[in-house]
Design a protein around this motif. Structure first.
Motif, PDB file in Angstrom:
ATOM      1  N   ASN A 166      24.424 -30.266 -32.080  1.00  0.00           N
ATOM      2  CA  ASN A 166      23.190 -29.936 -32.777  1.00  0.00           C
ATOM      3  C   ASN A 166      22.158 -29.508 -31.744  1.00  0.00           C
ATOM      4  N   TYR A 167      21.582 -28.310 -31.928  1.00  0.00           N
ATOM      5  CA  TYR A 167      20.620 -27.761 -30.977  1.00  0.00           C
ATOM      6  C   TYR A 167      19.439 -28.710 -30.751  1.00  0.00           C
ATOM      7  N   GLU A 168      18.835 -29.154 -31.824  1.00  0.00           N
ATOM      8  CA  GLU A 168      17.655 -30.013 -31.706  1.00  0.00           C
ATOM      9  C   GLU A 168      17.978 -31.328 -30.992  1.00  0.00           C
ATOM     10  N   PHE A 200      21.050 -37.045  -9.785  1.00  0.00           N
ATOM     11  CA  PHE A 200      21.931 -35.886  -9.718  1.00  0.00           C
ATOM     12  C   PHE A 200      22.808 -35.788 -10.965  1.00  0.00           C
ATOM     13  N   GLU A 201      23.309 -36.905 -11.450  1.00  0.00           N
ATOM     14  CA  GLU A 201      24.135 -36.899 -12.652  1.00  0.00           C
ATOM     15  C   GLU A 201      23.338 -36.439 -13.867  1.00  0.00           C
ATOM     16  N   GLN A 202      22.124 -36.951 -14.004  1.00  0.00           N
ATOM     17  CA  GLN A 202      21.269 -36.556 -15.124  1.00  0.00           C
ATOM     18  C   GLN A 202      20.915 -35.070 -15.028  1.00  0.00           C
ATOM     19  N   PHE A 203      20.623 -34.612 -13.819  1.00  0.00           N
ATOM     20  CA  PHE A 203      20.285 -33.211 -13.612  1.00  0.00           C
ATOM     21  C   PHE A 203      21.460 -32.309 -13.978  1.00  0.00           C
ATOM     22  N   ALA A 204      22.664 -32.672 -13.520  1.00  0.00           N
ATOM     23  CA  ALA A 204      23.859 -31.874 -13.827  1.00  0.00           C
ATOM     24  C   ALA A 204      24.104 -31.823 -15.335  1.00  0.00           C
ATOM     25  N   SER A 205      23.944 -32.944 -16.003  1.00  0.00           N
ATOM     26  CA  SER A 205      24.118 -32.971 -17.460  1.00  0.00           C
ATOM     27  C   SER A 205      23.067 -32.117 -18.156  1.00  0.00           C
ATOM     28  N   ALA A 206      21.834 -32.198 -17.699  1.00  0.00           N
ATOM     29  CA  ALA A 206      20.762 -31.409 -18.301  1.00  0.00           C
ATOM     30  C   ALA A 206      21.031 -29.915 -18.142  1.00  0.00           C
ATOM     31  N   VAL A 207      21.513 -29.506 -16.977  1.00  0.00           N
ATOM     32  CA  VAL A 207      21.833 -28.096 -16.747  1.00  0.00           C
ATOM     33  C   VAL A 207      22.935 -27.648 -17.695  1.00  0.00           C
ATOM     34  N   GLU A 208      23.969 -28.452 -17.865  1.00  0.00           N
ATOM     35  CA  GLU A 208      25.062 -28.094 -18.775  1.00  0.00           C
ATOM     36  C   GLU A 208      24.547 -27.991 -20.211  1.00  0.00           C
ATOM     37  N   ARG A 220      22.700 -24.810 -20.685  1.00  0.00           N
ATOM     38  CA  ARG A 220      23.639 -23.686 -20.831  1.00  0.00           C
ATOM     39  C   ARG A 220      24.169 -23.621 -22.261  1.00  0.00           C
ATOM     40  N   GLN A 221      24.491 -24.775 -22.827  1.00  0.00           N
ATOM     41  CA  GLN A 221      24.975 -24.813 -24.201  1.00  0.00           C
ATOM     42  C   GLN A 221      23.900 -24.296 -25.165  1.00  0.00           C
ATOM     43  N   CYS A 222      22.669 -24.721 -24.947  1.00  0.00           N
ATOM     44  CA  CYS A 222      21.565 -24.282 -25.808  1.00  0.00           C
ATOM     45  C   CYS A 222      21.338 -22.784 -25.667  1.00  0.00           C
ATOM     46  N   GLU A 223      21.399 -22.281 -24.444  1.00  0.00           N
ATOM     47  CA  GLU A 223      21.223 -20.848 -24.217  1.00  0.00           C
ATOM     48  C   GLU A 223      22.320 -20.057 -24.928  1.00  0.00           C
ATOM     49  N   SER A 224      23.545 -20.526 -24.835  1.00  0.00           N
ATOM     50  CA  SER A 224      24.660 -19.866 -25.504  1.00  0.00           C
ATOM     51  C   SER A 224      24.455 -19.866 -27.022  1.00  0.00           C
ATOM     52  N   PHE A 225      24.036 -20.979 -27.561  1.00  0.00           N
ATOM     53  CA  PHE A 225      23.766 -21.104 -28.987  1.00  0.00           C
ATOM     54  C   PHE A 225      22.703 -20.094 -29.415  1.00  0.00           C
ATOM     55  N   LEU A 226      21.611 -20.013 -28.655  1.00  0.00           N
ATOM     56  CA  LEU A 226      20.528 -19.096 -28.997  1.00  0.00           C
ATOM     57  C   LEU A 226      20.971 -17.637 -28.877  1.00  0.00           C
ATOM     58  N   GLN A 227      21.772 -17.328 -27.878  1.00  0.00           N
ATOM     59  CA  GLN A 227      22.274 -15.959 -27.732  1.00  0.00           C
ATOM     60  C   GLN A 227      23.157 -15.571 -28.915  1.00  0.00           C
ATOM     61  N   GLN A 228      24.006 -16.501 -29.346  1.00  0.00           N
ATOM     62  CA  GLN A 228      24.860 -16.230 -30.503  1.00  0.00           C
ATOM     63  C   GLN A 228      24.020 -15.978 -31.748  1.00  0.00           C
ATOM     64  N   ARG A 229      22.989 -16.786 -31.933  1.00  0.00           N
ATOM     65  CA  ARG A 229      22.135 -16.629 -33.110  1.00  0.00           C
ATOM     66  C   ARG A 229      21.340 -15.330 -33.025  1.00  0.00           C
ATOM     67  N   GLN A 230      20.908 -14.954 -31.844  1.00  0.00           N
ATOM     68  CA  GLN A 230      20.183 -13.697 -31.674  1.00  0.00           C
ATOM     69  C   GLN A 230      21.083 -12.516 -32.044  1.00  0.00           C
ATOM     70  N   GLN A 231      22.338 -12.568 -31.626  1.00  0.00           N
ATOM     71  CA  GLN A 231      23.277 -11.502 -31.974  1.00  0.00           C
ATOM     72  C   GLN A 231      23.477 -11.421 -33.479  1.00  0.00           C
TER      73      GLN A 231
END
Length: 75
Positions: free
Chosen positions: A15-17, A41-49, A52-63
């Motif tokens: 879920n995006y939200e 570092f673990e929290q940062f790595a998880s946040a980055v991942e 990326r998932q959120c960005e992918s979701f938004l790109q799919q919805r934009q398309q």
């Protein structure tokens, strides 16, 4: 180059939200200064991942939106 699995709304439990809220929580924990360095570092790595998932979701919805707009323009 290894392609990462992208997130989509069809993935069960994703879920995006909720991901945005998790990222915000991670940032708050990092900023609190209460975590040990390894946990930061673990929290940062998880946040980055998650970002990326959120960005992918938004790109799919934009398309999808662009396709719908194109379909309307064709009519």
């Amino acid at each position: 180059m290894v392609k990462r699995k992208s997130a989509s709304s069809s993935e069960e439990g994703w879920n995006y939200e909720a991901k945005v809220a998790e990222i915000e929580g991670m940032i708050a924990r990092i900023e609190s200064g209460e975590l040990e360095l390894e946990a930061v570092f673990e929290q940062f790595a998880s946040a980055v991942e998650y970002l990326r998932q959120c960005e992918s979701f938004l790109q799919q919805r934009q398309q999808q939106v662009e396709l719908l707009i194109e379909t309307l323009s064709d009519e």
